[in-house]
Motif scaffolding. Sequence first.
Motif, PDB file in Angstrom:
ATOM      1  N   UNK A   6       0.834  -1.204   0.000  1.00  0.00           N
ATOM      2  CA  UNK A   6       0.000   0.000   0.000  1.00  0.00           C
ATOM      3  C   UNK A   6       0.874   1.261   0.000  1.00  0.00           C
ATOM      4  N   UNK A   7       1.920   1.240   0.817  1.00  0.00           N
ATOM      5  CA  UNK A   7       2.834   2.391   0.907  1.00  0.00           C
ATOM      6  C   UNK A   7       3.521   2.614  -0.447  1.00  0.00           C
ATOM      7  N   UNK A   8       3.954   1.506  -1.070  1.00  0.00           N
ATOM      8  CA  UNK A   8       4.620   1.584  -2.373  1.00  0.00           C
ATOM      9  C   UNK A   8       3.672   2.178  -3.417  1.00  0.00           C
ATOM     10  N   UNK A   9       2.404   1.757  -3.371  1.00  0.00           N
ATOM     11  CA  UNK A   9       1.412   2.286  -4.317  1.00  0.00           C
ATOM     12  C   UNK A   9       1.193   3.779  -4.090  1.00  0.00           C
ATOM     13  N   UNK A  10       1.141   4.186  -2.821  1.00  0.00           N
ATOM     14  CA  UNK A  10       0.942   5.604  -2.514  1.00  0.00           C
ATOM     15  C   UNK A  10       2.134   6.427  -2.985  1.00  0.00           C
ATOM     16  N   UNK A  11       3.343   5.878  -2.819  1.00  0.00           N
ATOM     17  CA  UNK A  11       4.537   6.598  -3.284  1.00  0.00           C
ATOM     18  C   UNK A  11       4.511   6.755  -4.801  1.00  0.00           C
ATOM     19  N   UNK A  12       4.092   5.689  -5.494  1.00  0.00           N
ATOM     20  CA  UNK A  12       3.989   5.766  -6.956  1.00  0.00           C
ATOM     21  C   UNK A  12       2.958   6.810  -7.348  1.00  0.00           C
ATOM     22  N   UNK A  13       1.827   6.819  -6.645  1.00  0.00           N
ATOM     23  CA  UNK A  13       0.775   7.791  -6.935  1.00  0.00           C
ATOM     24  C   UNK A  13       1.252   9.201  -6.642  1.00  0.00           C
ATOM     25  N   UNK A  14       2.030   9.348  -5.590  1.00  0.00           N
ATOM     26  CA  UNK A  14       2.578  10.658  -5.230  1.00  0.00           C
ATOM     27  C   UNK A  14       3.456  11.184  -6.364  1.00  0.00           C
ATOM     28  N   UNK A  15       4.264  10.279  -6.942  1.00  0.00           N
ATOM     29  CA  UNK A  15       5.127  10.681  -8.058  1.00  0.00           C
ATOM     30  C   UNK A  15       4.284  11.188  -9.223  1.00  0.00           C
ATOM     31  N   UNK A  16       3.185  10.469  -9.507  1.00  0.00           N
ATOM     32  CA  UNK A  16       2.294  10.886 -10.590  1.00  0.00           C
ATOM     33  C   UNK A  16       1.660  12.229 -10.244  1.00  0.00           C
ATOM     34  N   UNK A  17       1.168  12.352  -9.015  1.00  0.00           N
ATOM     35  CA  UNK A  17       0.498  13.582  -8.583  1.00  0.00           C
ATOM     36  C   UNK A  17       1.438  14.780  -8.664  1.00  0.00           C
ATOM     37  N   UNK A  18       2.710  14.564  -8.376  1.00  0.00           N
ATOM     38  CA  UNK A  18       3.698  15.655  -8.415  1.00  0.00           C
ATOM     39  C   UNK A  18       3.747  16.288  -9.801  1.00  0.00           C
ATOM     40  N   UNK A  19       3.494  15.503 -10.833  1.00  0.00           N
ATOM     41  CA  UNK A  19       3.578  16.043 -12.191  1.00  0.00           C
ATOM     42  C   UNK A  19       2.466  17.050 -12.475  1.00  0.00           C
TER      43      UNK A  19
END
Length: 196
Positions: free
Chosen positions: A124-137
């Motif tokens: 779950x944490x890994x998925x949130x980090x990936x989503x955070x990277x996308x959101x940063x864009x």
Amino acid sequence: MQKLSDKKSTDDLQLIALYINDDDKEALGILFERHSMLAYGVSMKYLKDEDESKDAVMQVFEKLMVDLKKYKVENFRAWLHTVVKNHCLMYLRSHAAKEQRYEEVQNYLSESVETENQLHLAIEKEQKLSSLEVAMTYLNEQQQKCIQLFYLREKSYEEVAVETGYTMNEVKSFIQNGKRNLKIIMEKKLKITVNE
């Protein structure tokens, strides 16, 4: 071509010569028969296991088919003794290394066994980090830069200001607005619940 009975009375070096010059496998067979007990004895001395020793003898004699054509052998018995000994030592080293690797893996697995819940949380944490990277864009350049420096590279407000050239108030504003925008983006666009 010599008869089998004649070959049996031929010395080792002549048998080797017959094998090398005429590709006489029968000569090699006699050599094998003559010295297999020596090879087996040496193998047993090092491996201390009948089956492993028998396997070693067969492997060494298969290797001899190639090695006899590569190396000049003056004293076959002494040379064979050395070849068998080296083969056994390499086998033991390789076997010990495999055992050690197996034990290391077992230790690692037993030390790092995670419960399903822990594993789920890690995913779950890994998925949130990936989503955070996308959101940063989705953030503007100033907010992206300040958030990366402040949160990901753990720089202070002052260090972020120095590195970006923005004023301290701008840095604080970009970080505050960027953080708020990230939360909105992740919840609305990426449909991820953000816990603060």
